[in-house]
Design a protein around this motif. Structure first.
Motif, PDB file in Angstrom:
ATOM      1  N   SER A  88       0.732  -1.222   0.100  1.00  0.00           N
ATOM      2  CA  SER A  88      -0.103   0.100  -0.177  1.00  0.00           C
ATOM      3  C   SER A  88       0.771   1.292   0.141  1.00  0.00           C
ATOM      4  O   SER A  88       2.215   1.127  -0.368  1.00  0.00           O
ATOM      5  CB  SER A  88      -0.837  -0.008   1.071  1.00  0.00           C
ATOM      6  OG  SER A  88      -0.185  -0.168   2.401  1.00  0.00           O
ATOM      7  N   GLU A  89       0.241   2.445   0.428  1.00  0.00           N
ATOM      8  CA  GLU A  89       0.952   3.673   0.266  1.00  0.00           C
ATOM      9  C   GLU A  89       0.825   4.420   1.448  1.00  0.00           C
ATOM     10  O   GLU A  89      -0.132   4.375   2.070  1.00  0.00           O
ATOM     11  CB  GLU A  89       0.510   4.397  -0.829  1.00  0.00           C
ATOM     12  CG  GLU A  89       1.536   5.503  -1.463  1.00  0.00           C
ATOM     13  CD  GLU A  89       0.653   6.137  -2.561  1.00  0.00           C
ATOM     14  OE1 GLU A  89      -0.529   6.000  -2.823  1.00  0.00           O
ATOM     15  OE2 GLU A  89       1.318   7.274  -3.130  1.00  0.00           O
ATOM     16  N   LYS A  90       2.065   4.918   2.177  1.00  0.00           N
ATOM     17  CA  LYS A  90       2.107   5.731   3.416  1.00  0.00           C
ATOM     18  C   LYS A  90       2.944   6.974   3.017  1.00  0.00           C
ATOM     19  O   LYS A  90       4.383   6.371   2.703  1.00  0.00           O
ATOM     20  CB  LYS A  90       2.329   5.174   4.509  1.00  0.00           C
ATOM     21  CG  LYS A  90       1.963   5.891   5.770  1.00  0.00           C
ATOM     22  CD  LYS A  90       1.970   5.006   7.138  1.00  0.00           C
ATOM     23  CE  LYS A  90       1.540   5.869   8.255  1.00  0.00           C
ATOM     24  NZ  LYS A  90       2.397   6.788   8.751  1.00  0.00           N
ATOM     25  N   ASP A  91       2.545   8.072   3.082  1.00  0.00           N
ATOM     26  CA  ASP A  91       3.314   9.293   3.072  1.00  0.00           C
ATOM     27  C   ASP A  91       4.013   9.319   1.814  1.00  0.00           C
ATOM     28  O   ASP A  91       5.252   9.528   1.513  1.00  0.00           O
ATOM     29  CB  ASP A  91       4.489   9.270   4.173  1.00  0.00           C
ATOM     30  CG  ASP A  91       3.759   9.566   5.489  1.00  0.00           C
ATOM     31  OD1 ASP A  91       2.600   9.981   5.614  1.00  0.00           O
ATOM     32  OD2 ASP A  91       4.496   8.921   6.395  1.00  0.00           O
ATOM     33  N   LYS A  92       3.247   8.819   0.512  1.00  0.00           N
ATOM     34  CA  LYS A  92       3.753   8.893  -0.702  1.00  0.00           C
ATOM     35  C   LYS A  92       4.800   7.897  -1.036  1.00  0.00           C
ATOM     36  O   LYS A  92       5.385   7.748  -2.252  1.00  0.00           O
ATOM     37  CB  LYS A  92       4.001  10.091  -1.390  1.00  0.00           C
ATOM     38  CG  LYS A  92       3.120  11.207  -1.206  1.00  0.00           C
ATOM     39  CD  LYS A  92       3.396  12.320  -1.949  1.00  0.00           C
ATOM     40  CE  LYS A  92       1.936  13.103  -2.613  1.00  0.00           C
ATOM     41  NZ  LYS A  92       1.073  13.895  -2.042  1.00  0.00           N
ATOM     42  N   GLU A  93       5.214   6.918  -0.223  1.00  0.00           N
ATOM     43  CA  GLU A  93       6.139   5.822  -0.146  1.00  0.00           C
ATOM     44  C   GLU A  93       5.609   4.505  -0.291  1.00  0.00           C
ATOM     45  O   GLU A  93       4.441   4.101   0.239  1.00  0.00           O
ATOM     46  CB  GLU A  93       7.135   6.065   0.691  1.00  0.00           C
ATOM     47  CG  GLU A  93       7.892   6.993   0.906  1.00  0.00           C
ATOM     48  CD  GLU A  93       8.966   7.254  -0.326  1.00  0.00           C
ATOM     49  OE1 GLU A  93       9.432   6.120  -0.863  1.00  0.00           O
ATOM     50  OE2 GLU A  93       9.173   8.529  -0.924  1.00  0.00           O
ATOM     51  N   PHE A 130      -2.405  -4.091  -8.120  1.00  0.00           N
ATOM     52  CA  PHE A 130      -4.094  -3.807  -8.330  1.00  0.00           C
ATOM     53  C   PHE A 130      -4.308  -2.642  -9.164  1.00  0.00           C
ATOM     54  O   PHE A 130      -5.485  -2.471  -9.735  1.00  0.00           O
ATOM     55  CB  PHE A 130      -4.673  -3.387  -7.133  1.00  0.00           C
ATOM     56  CG  PHE A 130      -4.724  -4.723  -6.037  1.00  0.00           C
ATOM     57  CD1 PHE A 130      -4.418  -5.948  -6.526  1.00  0.00           C
ATOM     58  CD2 PHE A 130      -4.867  -4.335  -4.685  1.00  0.00           C
ATOM     59  CE1 PHE A 130      -4.536  -6.775  -5.499  1.00  0.00           C
ATOM     60  CE2 PHE A 130      -4.795  -5.615  -3.824  1.00  0.00           C
ATOM     61  CZ  PHE A 130      -4.818  -6.706  -4.154  1.00  0.00           C
ATOM     62  N   GLY A 131      -3.141  -1.995  -9.748  1.00  0.00           N
ATOM     63  CA  GLY A 131      -3.383  -0.975 -10.861  1.00  0.00           C
ATOM     64  C   GLY A 131      -3.954   0.222 -10.147  1.00  0.00           C
ATOM     65  O   GLY A 131      -3.417   1.146  -9.725  1.00  0.00           O
ATOM     66  N   LEU A 132      -5.302   0.400 -10.715  1.00  0.00           N
ATOM     67  CA  LEU A 132      -6.011   1.650 -10.701  1.00  0.00           C
ATOM     68  C   LEU A 132      -6.298   1.859  -9.250  1.00  0.00           C
ATOM     69  O   LEU A 132      -6.566   3.194  -8.463  1.00  0.00           O
ATOM     70  CB  LEU A 132      -7.266   1.720 -11.322  1.00  0.00           C
ATOM     71  CG  LEU A 132      -6.952   1.686 -12.849  1.00  0.00           C
ATOM     72  CD1 LEU A 132      -8.459   1.440 -13.638  1.00  0.00           C
ATOM     73  CD2 LEU A 132      -6.246   2.720 -13.328  1.00  0.00           C
ATOM     74  N   THR A 133      -6.362   0.943  -8.264  1.00  0.00           N
ATOM     75  CA  THR A 133      -6.882   0.912  -6.900  1.00  0.00           C
ATOM     76  C   THR A 133      -5.577   1.729  -6.167  1.00  0.00           C
ATOM     77  O   THR A 133      -4.503   1.577  -6.231  1.00  0.00           O
ATOM     78  CB  THR A 133      -7.203  -0.388  -6.219  1.00  0.00           C
ATOM     79  OG1 THR A 133      -7.654  -1.107  -7.104  1.00  0.00           O
ATOM     80  CG2 THR A 133      -7.795  -0.299  -4.751  1.00  0.00           C
ATOM     81  N   LYS A 134      -6.050   2.591  -5.130  1.00  0.00           N
ATOM     82  CA  LYS A 134      -5.207   3.078  -4.178  1.00  0.00           C
ATOM     83  C   LYS A 134      -5.529   2.757  -2.791  1.00  0.00           C
ATOM     84  O   LYS A 134      -6.596   2.513  -2.394  1.00  0.00           O
ATOM     85  CB  LYS A 134      -5.341   4.620  -4.292  1.00  0.00           C
ATOM     86  CG  LYS A 134      -4.750   5.354  -5.570  1.00  0.00           C
ATOM     87  CD  LYS A 134      -4.397   6.976  -5.204  1.00  0.00           C
ATOM     88  CE  LYS A 134      -3.345   7.265  -6.022  1.00  0.00           C
ATOM     89  NZ  LYS A 134      -2.889   8.609  -5.802  1.00  0.00           N
ATOM     90  N   LEU A 135      -4.408   2.246  -2.012  1.00  0.00           N
ATOM     91  CA  LEU A 135      -4.719   1.915  -0.709  1.00  0.00           C
ATOM     92  C   LEU A 135      -3.750   2.638   0.014  1.00  0.00           C
ATOM     93  O   LEU A 135      -2.433   2.693  -0.021  1.00  0.00           O
ATOM     94  CB  LEU A 135      -4.370   0.484  -0.629  1.00  0.00           C
ATOM     95  CG  LEU A 135      -5.145  -0.557  -1.387  1.00  0.00           C
ATOM     96  CD1 LEU A 135      -4.607  -2.045  -0.980  1.00  0.00           C
ATOM     97  CD2 LEU A 135      -6.578  -0.637  -0.562  1.00  0.00           C
ATOM     98  N   LYS A 136      -4.350   3.398   0.975  1.00  0.00           N
ATOM     99  CA  LYS A 136      -3.513   4.238   1.973  1.00  0.00           C
ATOM    100  C   LYS A 136      -3.659   3.884   3.197  1.00  0.00           C
ATOM    101  O   LYS A 136      -4.351   2.925   3.566  1.00  0.00           O
ATOM    102  CB  LYS A 136      -3.944   5.926   1.759  1.00  0.00           C
ATOM    103  CG  LYS A 136      -3.591   6.305   0.222  1.00  0.00           C
ATOM    104  CD  LYS A 136      -3.486   7.929   0.387  1.00  0.00           C
ATOM    105  CE  LYS A 136      -3.048   8.414  -0.924  1.00  0.00           C
ATOM    106  NZ  LYS A 136      -3.188   9.648  -1.223  1.00  0.00           N
ATOM    107  N   ARG A 137      -2.802   4.248   4.092  1.00  0.00           N
ATOM    108  CA  ARG A 137      -2.640   3.815   5.467  1.00  0.00           C
ATOM    109  C   ARG A 137      -2.483   5.262   6.452  1.00  0.00           C
ATOM    110  O   ARG A 137      -2.203   6.097   6.183  1.00  0.00           O
ATOM    111  CB  ARG A 137      -1.448   3.031   5.818  1.00  0.00           C
ATOM    112  CG  ARG A 137      -1.522   1.717   4.981  1.00  0.00           C
ATOM    113  CD  ARG A 137      -0.632   0.720   5.680  1.00  0.00           C
ATOM    114  NE  ARG A 137      -0.632  -0.676   4.954  1.00  0.00           N
ATOM    115  CZ  ARG A 137      -1.374  -1.716   5.634  1.00  0.00           C
ATOM    116  NH1 ARG A 137      -1.803  -1.477   6.665  1.00  0.00           N
ATOM    117  NH2 ARG A 137      -1.404  -2.948   4.994  1.00  0.00           N
TER     118      ARG A 137
END
Ligand code: FE
Length: 150
Positions: A88-93, A130-137
């Motif tokens: 996933s993504e956290k703080d753009k990383e 997953f491509g288009l899906t964004k998963l943030k934390r």
């Protein structure tokens, strides 16, 4: 650091996904190499699974009662019997949540939440983007964990 090949899939559900077979080079550290790969391929959400062999692994155990981390390092040759986790993504990383189980010379296993593992042999992973899906934390006060932020 690693080599990879994009995988073509016929499953119609998986058409939305991009999949990669990833082979991380010997003596590399898995978390570092995988984070590098995700960043390079711009993978912001996905899953990872794999096997391999390592000479060193550090796991982290969060004690829910004390909310303290207990880290432990195992310095011995081990087979990765299972590596599984998500991206996933956290703080753009890229944010990797990886669990690993590995077997020792005597066939007993150790495992847990992975902090780092040094390859001694090979590490072969399958990464699904997953491509288009964004998963943030986001940080969750109650558990002390970085949970999904849907
Ligand atoms: Fe975990």
């Amino acid at each position: 650091m690693y080599s990879y090949k994009r995988v073509k899939v016929t499953n119609p559900i998986s058409e939305w996904n991009e999949r990669y077979v990833l082979s991380i080079d010997n003596h590399e550290e898995i978390m570092e190499a995988l984070a590098h790969f995700c960043k390079k391929q711009k993978i912001k959400a996905g899953v990872v699974e794999g096997i391999g062999a390592i000479s060193e692994a550090t796991f982290r155990f969060l004690d829910p009662a004390t909310r303290k981390y207990v880290d432990q390092t195992f310095l011995e040759q081990m087979e990765i019997t299972n590596l599984t986790g998500n991206i996933s993504e956290k703080d753009k990383e890229p944010y990797l949540h990886i669990h690993l189980t590995c077997s020792r010379r005597d066939y007993t296993c150790v495992g847990g939440h992975l902090l780092s593992a040094r390859i001694n042999g090979a590490c072969e992973l399958l990464v699904t983007d997953f491509g288009l899906t964004k998963l943030k934390r986001r940080f969750d006060e109650e558990t002390g964990l970085n949970l999904y932020d849907f």
